[in-house]
Design an enzyme around this catalytic site. Structure first.
Site, PDB file in Angstrom:
ATOM      1  N   GLU A 166       0.843  -1.202   0.000  1.00  0.00           N
ATOM      2  CA  GLU A 166       0.000   0.000   0.000  1.00  0.00           C
ATOM      3  C   GLU A 166       0.872   1.245   0.000  1.00  0.00           C
ATOM      4  O   GLU A 166       1.837   1.334   0.764  1.00  0.00           O
ATOM      5  CB  GLU A 166      -0.882  -0.031   1.256  1.00  0.00           C
ATOM      6  CG  GLU A 166      -2.248   0.525   1.058  1.00  0.00           C
ATOM      7  CD  GLU A 166      -3.106  -0.323   0.102  1.00  0.00           C
ATOM      8  OE1 GLU A 166      -3.159   0.009  -1.097  1.00  0.00           O
ATOM      9  OE2 GLU A 166      -3.714  -1.292   0.567  1.00  0.00           O
TER      10      GLU A 166
ATOM     11  N   ASP B 201       3.071   2.065  -4.953  1.00  0.00           N
ATOM     12  CA  ASP B 201       3.111   2.150  -6.428  1.00  0.00           C
ATOM     13  C   ASP B 201       3.724   3.461  -6.917  1.00  0.00           C
ATOM     14  O   ASP B 201       4.593   3.465  -7.778  1.00  0.00           O
ATOM     15  CB  ASP B 201       1.742   1.856  -7.081  1.00  0.00           C
ATOM     16  CG  ASP B 201       0.595   2.743  -6.663  1.00  0.00           C
ATOM     17  OD1 ASP B 201       0.787   3.599  -5.769  1.00  0.00           O
ATOM     18  OD2 ASP B 201      -0.502   2.588  -7.247  1.00  0.00           O
TER      19      ASP B 201
ATOM     20  N   GLY C  42     -16.442   5.378  -3.096  1.00  0.00           N
ATOM     21  CA  GLY C  42     -15.545   5.986  -2.102  1.00  0.00           C
ATOM     22  C   GLY C  42     -15.143   5.041  -0.987  1.00  0.00           C
ATOM     23  O   GLY C  42     -14.820   5.480   0.108  1.00  0.00           O
TER      24      GLY C  42
ATOM     25  N   ASP D 134      -4.529   0.535  -9.385  1.00  0.00           N
ATOM     26  CA  ASP D 134      -5.969   0.255  -9.470  1.00  0.00           C
ATOM     27  C   ASP D 134      -6.399  -0.051 -10.899  1.00  0.00           C
ATOM     28  O   ASP D 134      -7.110  -1.020 -11.170  1.00  0.00           O
ATOM     29  CB  ASP D 134      -6.768   1.451  -8.940  1.00  0.00           C
ATOM     30  CG  ASP D 134      -6.381   1.804  -7.523  1.00  0.00           C
ATOM     31  OD1 ASP D 134      -5.639   1.016  -6.902  1.00  0.00           O
ATOM     32  OD2 ASP D 134      -6.817   2.858  -7.030  1.00  0.00           O
TER      33      ASP D 134
END
Ligand code: GLA
Length: 379
Positions: free
Chosen positions: A31, A34, A120, A170
């Site tokens: 997390e 990237d 969201g 993503d």
């Protein structure tokens, strides 16, 4: 499926030319690595965005989403793709990004969207929308684009036009997912490898907390990492090993920036170790790395919140759980928990009970099926 076809027909009074599905994603570990040139380990999930679309002979673009029925059909013109401050700015940004990549869209089109991804919640509803639009444009206008290019175009649209400096994870997961596999992606080189995800259950819990400042806080984290990178004088933070970081971290004079860099670099190491553990079928090792990831996101990166911490602490204490952590950008959103298949029922009961007792909200819980990346669906 029939929902989007009949929905399209009702709104536009004709039959669509094509339909597609673009999945959301859940990140297992890696997390905030990237955009620091590191590794991520996401997988595409069964929740996502469905889109039906048809070409027009003129230059009008029309968009309708079941998620925003009150907005009705939103209209743009190919010769004036200025953003209008609404959800349809996402698809329009993808059309602008197509031009920037050298693929001009010459005709208008009508689009109809339906989503079962909570908005969201950190499961990449924006990326799924971008990739869905990419798949439809490629199909409607017969453009020779690969799945990877669709991911890059989606990221470009979001960075350049929407103004969120997200990394590639993503969109890549939505475009390149593989059924029953996680994707180990090196976000720096875009080289990737699939790792089988089997003999375990993956469950997502939505804290139902949304932070309105999430995207500005995301950009702040990025700036702090960039400051640290410059002080270390390296091409990307994740080009350093944890040992190299430990011996040079003193060069980062700002304490907050040093903590952010430490998270990114250690998280990158954990991600590579986790992928190895997955390939070797060592789920308990994988789970420990997930737990360590959460601690680092909470303490060094400061992107967790009370509700996520509570969900993770509760999950980690449930029998049969290998590991649990917040997933996605943070500041609310979801947790992801890996557990023995036989523990899933008990997990869902306990987590709902405990969370609603503490926060008076029943969290949405999704038992995940890991899916293929975006593509056309028959109708
Ligand atoms: C968001 C971004 C991704 C990634 C994650 C954090 O989901 O879109 O590129 O940076 O946050 O890992």
């Amino acid at each position: 499926m029939s929902g989007i076809i009949s929905g399209f027909e009702t709104i536009y009074n004709r039959t669509p030319d094509a339909a597609c599905f673009a999945p959301g994603r859940v990140n297992l570990i890696g997390e905030h690595t990237d955009y620091n040139g590191g590794n991520v380990l996401p997988c595409a999930i069964h929740l996502g965005i469905r889109c039906a679309a048809a070409c027009r002979r003129d230059r009008w673009l029309q968009f309708f989403s079941e998620s925003f029925p009150d907005s009705g059909v939103i209209v743009y013109q190919l010769d004036d793709l200025r953003l209008q401050g609404c959800w349809a700015d996402y698809p329009v940004s993808v059309i602008r990004a197509f031009s920037a990549f050298g693929y001009r869209i010459e005709n208008g089109a009508d689009f109809y969207f339906s989503s079962d991804l909570p908005d969201g919640a950190g499961l990449s509803s924006s990326a799924a929308l971008e990739v869905a639009v990419g798949v439809m444009l490629r199909t409607l206008f017969s453009l020779p684009l690969t799945q990877q290019e669709l991911a890059l175009i989606g990221q470009f649209a979001e960075n350049r036009f929407i103004g969120v400096n997200c990394g590639i994870m993503d969109q890549f997961a939505s475009a390149m997912g593989k059924r029953d596999h996680a994707i180990l992606l090196d976000a720096n080189s875009l080289s990737f490898q699939y790792a089988p995800l089997e003999n375990a259950s993956l469950v997502i819990v939505n804290s139902c907390v949304k932070h309105s400042l999430a995207s500005s806080a995301y950009n702040d984290r990025q700036r702090e990492c960039e400051t640290a990178r410059k002080m270390l004088n390296v091409p990307t933070l994740c080009s350093l090993s944890t040992e190299e970081f430990d011996s040079s971290s003193g060069k980062i004079t700002d304490n907050t920036c040093r903590c952010r860099a430490r998270h990114a670099i250690y998280e990158n190491g954990r991600t590579i170790d986790a992928a190895k553990a997955l390939i070797n079928g060592n789920l308990s090792e994988f789970g420990k790395l997930m737990n360590a990831s959460h601690t680092s996101l909470r303490d060094d990166y400061e992107v967790s919140c009370t509700e996520l911490d509570f969900l993770v602490d509760t999950a980690q204490r449930i029998h049969g759980v290998y590991g649990s952590r917040m997933t996605g950008g943070g500041f609310g959103g979801c947790t992801v928990t890996l557990m023995e298949k036989s523990s899933e029922k008990e997990f869902i009961t306990v987590i709902k009970q405990e969370y609603s007792r503490k926060f008076n909200i029943i969290p949405a819980v999704y038992s995940v099926t890991v899916c293929d990346g975006a593509g056309i669906i028959d109708f």
